[in-house]
Scaffold this motif. Structure first.
Motif, short mmCIF file in Angstrom:
data_model
loop_
_atom_site.label_atom_id
_atom_site.label_comp_id
_atom_site.label_asym_id
_atom_site.label_seq_id
_atom_site.Cartn_x
_atom_site.Cartn_y
_atom_site.Cartn_z
N VAL A 1 -8.47 -4.07 -5.73
CA VAL A 1 -9.39 -2.96 -5.94
C VAL A 1 -10.66 -3.52 -6.54
O VAL A 1 -10.62 -4.22 -7.55
N SER B 1 -10.26 0.66 -2.63
CA SER B 1 -9.07 -0.10 -2.24
C SER B 1 -9.42 -1.03 -1.08
O SER B 1 -10.51 -0.97 -0.51
N GLU B 2 -8.46 -1.86 -0.72
CA GLU B 2 -8.67 -2.79 0.40
C GLU B 2 -9.03 -2.04 1.68
O GLU B 2 -9.98 -2.40 2.38
N GLU B 3 -8.27 -0.99 1.97
CA GLU B 3 -8.51 -0.22 3.19
C GLU B 3 -9.87 0.47 3.15
O GLU B 3 -10.61 0.47 4.14
N GLU B 4 -10.19 1.03 2.00
CA GLU B 4 -11.50 1.70 1.87
C GLU B 4 -12.64 0.70 2.03
O GLU B 4 -13.66 1.00 2.65
N THR C 1 0.83 -1.21 0.00
CA THR C 1 0.00 0.00 0.00
C THR C 1 0.86 1.25 0.00
O THR C 1 0.40 2.33 0.39
N ILE D 1 -2.84 1.40 -7.51
CA ILE D 1 -4.20 1.52 -6.96
C ILE D 1 -4.93 2.67 -7.65
O ILE D 1 -6.09 2.53 -8.04
N LYS E 1 -8.28 2.32 -9.86
CA LYS E 1 -9.49 3.08 -9.51
C LYS E 1 -9.95 3.95 -10.67
O LYS E 1 -11.16 4.17 -10.85
N LEU F 1 0.74 2.49 -4.67
CA LEU F 1 -0.21 3.61 -4.64
C LEU F 1 -0.57 4.05 -6.05
O LEU F 1 -1.73 4.36 -6.34
#
Ligand code: SF4
Length: 99
Positions: A72, A77-80, A35, A43, A47, A40
């Motif tokens: 994604v 993203s994974e965190e989102e 990440t 990603i 997106k 970044l």
């Protein structure tokens, strides 16, 4: 506490995949390693593809329903998605409680 899951996606049908903007894209773009740094940029590029995708909503819903932890999906993203999934699960519980 019993948890009743009302399916919002019928994953026996994957028609939404036919509309996926990524279907002819290198899948590796959507599964960056890490990440930070180059990940970044990857990603962000993935997106950007998602933002033009007709299936984005269904893709995100599928990822929530099937708890896709990597990559994604649906422009997230994974965190989102981890944050979104908490809200998604809370909504599922509320819906089950009022059903
Ligand atoms: S939203 Fe993104 S990951 Fe999902 S189908 Fe569309 S392009 Fe692919």
């Amino acid at each position: 506490m019993a948890f009743i899951w009302s399916r919002s996606v019928d994953w026996d049908s994957d028609d939404w995949r036919d509309k996926a903007a990524c279907k002819d894209t290198d899948p590796d773009l959507f599964f960056p390693v890490g990440t930070t740094g180059q990940a970044l940029e990857q990603i962000a590029a993935a997106k950007a593809v998602c933002m033009s995708c007709e299936a984005r909503g269904l893709c995100l819903e599928f990822a929530m329903a099937t708890n896709q932890e990597s990559g994604v999906w649906g422009g997230a993203s994974e965190e989102e998605r981890r944050k979104l999934r908490k809200e998604w699960l809370a909504r599922q519980r509320r819906n089950a409680a009022t059903a």
